[in-house]
Write an enzyme that holds these catalytic residues in place. Structure first.
Site, PDB file in Angstrom:
ATOM      1  CG  HIS A  62      -2.013  -1.011   1.166  1.00  0.00           C
ATOM      2  ND1 HIS A  62      -3.306  -0.688   0.843  1.00  0.00           N
ATOM      3  CD2 HIS A  62      -2.007  -2.351   1.367  1.00  0.00           C
ATOM      4  CE1 HIS A  62      -4.057  -1.790   0.849  1.00  0.00           C
ATOM      5  NE2 HIS A  62      -3.293  -2.805   1.178  1.00  0.00           N
ATOM      6  CG  HIS A  84      -6.244  -2.438   6.062  1.00  0.00           C
ATOM      7  ND1 HIS A  84      -5.120  -1.916   5.469  1.00  0.00           N
ATOM      8  CD2 HIS A  84      -6.906  -3.127   5.097  1.00  0.00           C
ATOM      9  CE1 HIS A  84      -5.108  -2.269   4.188  1.00  0.00           C
ATOM     10  NE2 HIS A  84      -6.175  -2.995   3.940  1.00  0.00           N
ATOM     11  CE1 TYR A  86      -3.561  -4.911   8.350  1.00  0.00           C
ATOM     12  CE2 TYR A  86      -5.685  -5.534   7.427  1.00  0.00           C
ATOM     13  CZ  TYR A  86      -4.363  -5.175   7.255  1.00  0.00           C
ATOM     14  OH  TYR A  86      -3.849  -5.050   6.003  1.00  0.00           O
ATOM     15  CD  GLU A  87      -2.882  -0.261   8.083  1.00  0.00           C
ATOM     16  OE1 GLU A  87      -1.849   0.406   7.908  1.00  0.00           O
ATOM     17  OE2 GLU A  87      -3.892  -0.148   7.362  1.00  0.00           O
ATOM     18  CB  ALA A 114      -6.547  -8.507  -1.917  1.00  0.00           C
ATOM     19  CG  MET A 215      -8.605  -8.893   6.650  1.00  0.00           C
ATOM     20  SD  MET A 215      -6.863  -9.095   7.047  1.00  0.00           S
ATOM     21  CE  MET A 215      -6.661 -10.875   6.865  1.00  0.00           C
ATOM     22  CB  SER A 216     -10.562  -3.492   3.409  1.00  0.00           C
ATOM     23  OG  SER A 216     -10.763  -4.127   2.165  1.00  0.00           O
ATOM     24  CG  ASN A 239      -6.199 -15.897  -0.684  1.00  0.00           C
ATOM     25  OD1 ASN A 239      -6.290 -14.667  -0.798  1.00  0.00           O
ATOM     26  ND2 ASN A 239      -6.762 -16.565   0.296  1.00  0.00           N
ATOM     27  CG  HIS A 253       0.678  -9.601   2.976  1.00  0.00           C
ATOM     28  ND1 HIS A 253      -0.584  -9.112   2.688  1.00  0.00           N
ATOM     29  CD2 HIS A 253       1.528  -8.541   2.821  1.00  0.00           C
ATOM     30  CE1 HIS A 253      -0.498  -7.819   2.382  1.00  0.00           C
ATOM     31  NE2 HIS A 253       0.770  -7.455   2.455  1.00  0.00           N
TER      32      HIS A 253
HETATM   33  N1  HPA Z   1      -8.822 -13.774   4.092  1.00  0.00           N
HETATM   34  C1  HPA Z   1      -8.960 -12.510   4.547  1.00  0.00           C
HETATM   35  N2  HPA Z   1      -8.525 -11.458   3.864  1.00  0.00           N
HETATM   36  C2  HPA Z   1      -7.938 -11.665   2.675  1.00  0.00           C
HETATM   37  C3  HPA Z   1      -7.771 -12.952   2.140  1.00  0.00           C
HETATM   38  C4  HPA Z   1      -8.234 -14.065   2.903  1.00  0.00           C
HETATM   39  O1  HPA Z   1      -8.106 -15.245   2.505  1.00  0.00           O
HETATM   40  N3  HPA Z   1      -7.146 -12.827   0.960  1.00  0.00           N
HETATM   41  C5  HPA Z   1      -6.967 -11.489   0.770  1.00  0.00           C
HETATM   42  N4  HPA Z   1      -7.440 -10.795   1.808  1.00  0.00           N
END
Ligand code: HPA
Length: 280
Positions: A62, A84, A86-87, A114, A215-216, A239, A253
């Site tokens: 980022h 985010h 989580y930061e 993502a 997560m966003s 993924n 990541h």
């Molecule tokens: N889980 C949560 N957040 C994500 C993932 C995942 O598999 N891939 C990209 N961001």
């Protein structure tokens, strides 16, 4: 921390005085998708460091800057990097940029992220347009609208029935079909992270109707809906979420960033196509 209108105005003023074109579309670029901003023409770049109150990006992948210019037919502000939860940022900080964009005249917000693919029909490299979300973070009591309501930005009780704009989804579907891009439509589960989910959590999310997980996005979208922006959001499936404890697969990541990078050309074609078709 509670922001006041003046805090948002201060950041907006720094951007406004450098603007050379009117901007109506905001773009939030998720993990690995930052290079999409390279397709913005006549770019003006502003580092988040130069914007008072703006949360810095602390996550690899980022960049932490705004790229302002033209994409498709529209004047855009692209956020290369987002904050985010989580930061360690508060929900209000996560929503800060959206309110600043509102003050600058942004009426359409395009949010990318993502995400892990939960729906077994999805493949790495596919795109999924959100038609709804489940905000587990919000349901657990972390919502950007909690606190004193600032009526300048809308009502406290925001309807979330038509969150992801139907017209924009139709346009995106048409653009994808014409370009031969696989674009699923489904439900995004927003979790806090930063750890990836356990296999049992993935099976739970699948059971309750989630197609992707990330997560966003949900936090920013809530703030955008409060001010009445039209929202389009697209997940890049970086993924496949691991749903069995005896699997040899691990989500990392690095996998997310590489997956995102691979998707950039298709995401660019899609969003450019959308921005050529909407009136902005
Ligand atoms: N889980 C949560 N957040 C994500 C993932 C995942 O598999 N891939 C990209 N961001």
């Amino acid at each position: 921390m509670n922001y006041t209108r003046a805090d948002y105005e201060q950041a907006a003023a720094v951007i406004r005085e450098r603007l050379t074109v009117p901007v109506t579309v905001g773009l939030v670029l998720g993990s690995g998708l930052g290079p999409l901003a390279d397709t913005v023409t006549e770019p003006l770049v502003i580092s988040y460091d130069d914007l008072p109150g703006w949360p810095r990006s602390t996550v690899l992948g980022h960049a932490g800057r705004l790229v302002i210019g033209r994409l498709g037919n529209c004047g855009v502000i692209a956020q290369q990097g987002r904050a985010h939860f989580y930061e360690g940022y508060t929900q209000q900080q996560v929503g800060f940029a959206v309110r600043v964009m509102h003050l600058l005249g942004i009426r359409t917000l395009i949010v990318t992220n993502a995400a892990g693919g939960i729906n077994t029909a999805y493949q790495v490299g596919d795109l999924m347009m959100l038609n709804d979300h489940i905000n587990f973070v919000g349901m657990a009591g972390h919502n950007p609208l909690i606190g004193a309501n600032n009526a300048d930005f809308g009502d406290r009780f925001v309807s979330m029935t038509q969150t992801y704009d139907r017209d924009l989804r139709q346009i995106a579907a048409a653009v994808a079909a014409q370009a031969g891009i696989t674009l699923h439509e489904g439900v995004y589960a927003c979790v806090a992270g930063p750890n990836f989910e356990t296999p049992a959590e993935i099976r739970l999310l699948r059971m309750v109707g989630a197609d992707t997980v990330g997560m966003s996005t949900a936090h920013e979208v809530i703030v955008a809906r409060q001010v009445g922006m039209q929202v389009l959001a697209v997940s890049s499936i970086t993924n496949l979420a691991v749903d069995q404890i005896d699997s040899n697969l691990e989500t990392t990541h690095r996998e997310v960033l590489d997956g995102g990078a691979q998707i950039v050309p298709r995401m660019t074609t899609l969003l450019q196509g959308v921005l050529e078709k909407i009136s902005c």
